[in-house]
Design a protein around this motif. Sequence first.
Motif, PDB file in Angstrom:
ATOM      1  N   MET A  88       5.994   2.466   2.633  1.00  7.77           N
ATOM      2  CA  MET A  88       5.679   2.241   1.234  1.00  7.77           C
ATOM      3  C   MET A  88       6.918   1.676   0.553  1.00  7.77           C
ATOM      4  O   MET A  88       8.034   2.124   0.827  1.00  7.77           O
ATOM      5  CB  MET A  88       5.216   3.514   0.540  1.00  7.77           C
ATOM      6  N   PHE A 133      -6.618   7.465   4.016  1.00  8.13           N
ATOM      7  CA  PHE A 133      -5.484   6.553   3.999  1.00  8.13           C
ATOM      8  C   PHE A 133      -4.207   7.243   4.434  1.00  8.13           C
ATOM      9  O   PHE A 133      -3.820   8.277   3.906  1.00  8.13           O
ATOM     10  CB  PHE A 133      -5.303   5.967   2.601  1.00  8.13           C
ATOM     11  N   ARG A 134      -3.545   6.640   5.408  1.00  5.48           N
ATOM     12  CA  ARG A 134      -2.284   7.164   5.900  1.00  5.48           C
ATOM     13  C   ARG A 134      -1.323   5.992   5.995  1.00  5.48           C
ATOM     14  O   ARG A 134      -1.398   5.187   6.925  1.00  5.48           O
ATOM     15  CB  ARG A 134      -2.482   7.815   7.268  1.00  5.48           C
ATOM     16  N   TRP A 135      -0.432   5.904   5.043  1.00  3.84           N
ATOM     17  CA  TRP A 135       0.480   4.774   5.040  1.00  3.84           C
ATOM     18  C   TRP A 135       1.594   4.968   6.051  1.00  3.84           C
ATOM     19  O   TRP A 135       1.942   6.089   6.408  1.00  3.84           O
ATOM     20  CB  TRP A 135       1.040   4.526   3.641  1.00  3.84           C
ATOM     21  N   TYR A 136       2.155   3.885   6.506  1.00  2.00           N
ATOM     22  CA  TYR A 136       3.275   3.887   7.452  1.00  2.00           C
ATOM     23  C   TYR A 136       4.563   3.576   6.703  1.00  2.00           C
ATOM     24  O   TYR A 136       5.593   4.212   6.912  1.00  2.00           O
ATOM     25  CB  TYR A 136       3.022   2.847   8.531  1.00  2.00           C
ATOM     26  N   TYR A 184       2.945  -6.007   3.237  1.00  2.00           N
ATOM     27  CA  TYR A 184       2.219  -4.908   2.616  1.00  2.00           C
ATOM     28  C   TYR A 184       0.821  -5.347   2.212  1.00  2.00           C
ATOM     29  O   TYR A 184       0.649  -6.332   1.511  1.00  2.00           O
ATOM     30  CB  TYR A 184       2.982  -4.397   1.397  1.00  2.00           C
ATOM     31  N   ALA A 213       1.935  -0.506  -0.124  1.00  2.00           N
ATOM     32  CA  ALA A 213       1.850   0.327   1.075  1.00  2.00           C
ATOM     33  C   ALA A 213       1.188  -0.433   2.208  1.00  2.00           C
ATOM     34  O   ALA A 213       0.408  -1.361   1.975  1.00  2.00           O
ATOM     35  CB  ALA A 213       1.055   1.598   0.764  1.00  2.00           C
ATOM     36  N   ASP A 214       1.518  -0.036   3.404  1.00  2.00           N
ATOM     37  CA  ASP A 214       0.879  -0.625   4.570  1.00  2.00           C
ATOM     38  C   ASP A 214       0.756   0.422   5.660  1.00  2.00           C
ATOM     39  O   ASP A 214       1.570   1.347   5.730  1.00  2.00           O
ATOM     40  CB  ASP A 214       1.662  -1.834   5.066  1.00  2.00           C
ATOM     41  N   GLN A 215      -0.233   0.238   6.513  1.00  2.00           N
ATOM     42  CA  GLN A 215      -0.473   1.199   7.579  1.00  2.00           C
ATOM     43  C   GLN A 215       0.214   0.814   8.884  1.00  2.00           C
ATOM     44  O   GLN A 215       0.105   1.540   9.861  1.00  2.00           O
ATOM     45  CB  GLN A 215      -1.986   1.335   7.790  1.00  2.00           C
ATOM     46  N   ARG A 223       7.180   6.643   6.469  1.00  2.00           N
ATOM     47  CA  ARG A 223       6.460   7.893   6.288  1.00  2.00           C
ATOM     48  C   ARG A 223       7.006   9.027   7.151  1.00  2.00           C
ATOM     49  O   ARG A 223       7.204  10.130   6.676  1.00  2.00           O
ATOM     50  CB  ARG A 223       4.969   7.692   6.622  1.00  2.00           C
ATOM     51  N   TYR A 230      -1.580  -3.208   0.643  1.00  2.00           N
ATOM     52  CA  TYR A 230      -2.106  -2.547  -0.564  1.00  2.00           C
ATOM     53  C   TYR A 230      -1.051  -2.558  -1.665  1.00  2.00           C
ATOM     54  O   TYR A 230       0.125  -2.259  -1.425  1.00  2.00           O
ATOM     55  CB  TYR A 230      -2.504  -1.105  -0.232  1.00  2.00           C
ATOM     56  N   ALA A 283      -1.086   7.444  -3.980  1.00  2.00           N
ATOM     57  CA  ALA A 283      -2.010   6.778  -3.063  1.00  2.00           C
ATOM     58  C   ALA A 283      -3.273   7.607  -2.940  1.00  2.00           C
ATOM     59  O   ALA A 283      -3.219   8.804  -2.666  1.00  2.00           O
ATOM     60  CB  ALA A 283      -1.359   6.596  -1.700  1.00  2.00           C
TER      61      ALA A 283
END
Length: 122
Positions: free
Chosen positions: A33, A28-31, A109, A97-99, A52, A111, A23
Motif C-alpha cells: 500500500m 481484500f488482502r493487499w500486498y 497499484y 493498494a495492490d495485491q 503488508r 486500487y 481498505a
Amino acid sequence: VQLQACGGGLVQAGGSLRLSCAASGRTFRWYGMGWFRQAPGKEREFVAAIHRSSDSTYYLSSVRGRFTISADSDKKTVYLQMNSLKPEDTAVYYCAADQAYFSRRDYDYKYWGQGTEVTVSS
C-alpha cells in the motif's frame, strides 16, 4: 474493493497531520500500500509505501525522517503521519493498494482512493 482516504486539511508550516486510508472489501488482502501526491501543475509523485507482511517501507527522499507510513494490526487501515510539514508538501494525497506489488511506481497499484487535500501555509 474501496480505499477511503481522509485526514487532510490546512496546517501551518512545521505542523503535523495524519492521513488514514481504510481498505474495505470482504476478501481484500493487499500486498503493498502506498501514498502518492499531486501538487497543482505537477505530476503525481510517490511518497511512501509499506509491505503488508514485513512492514518494510519505502520513502521519497524529501519526506524521509518527517513522514511515517504504518498499518494497524488487522491491516485494514494504513496511516501516513506527516510531521514538520513544509509548504512544498501541499498537494492532494492519494492512497493506493495492490495485491501483488510493493512498489514506488504508481502504475503498479490497481486500487486507488479518492484523494485528500493537504495545504501547508508558510
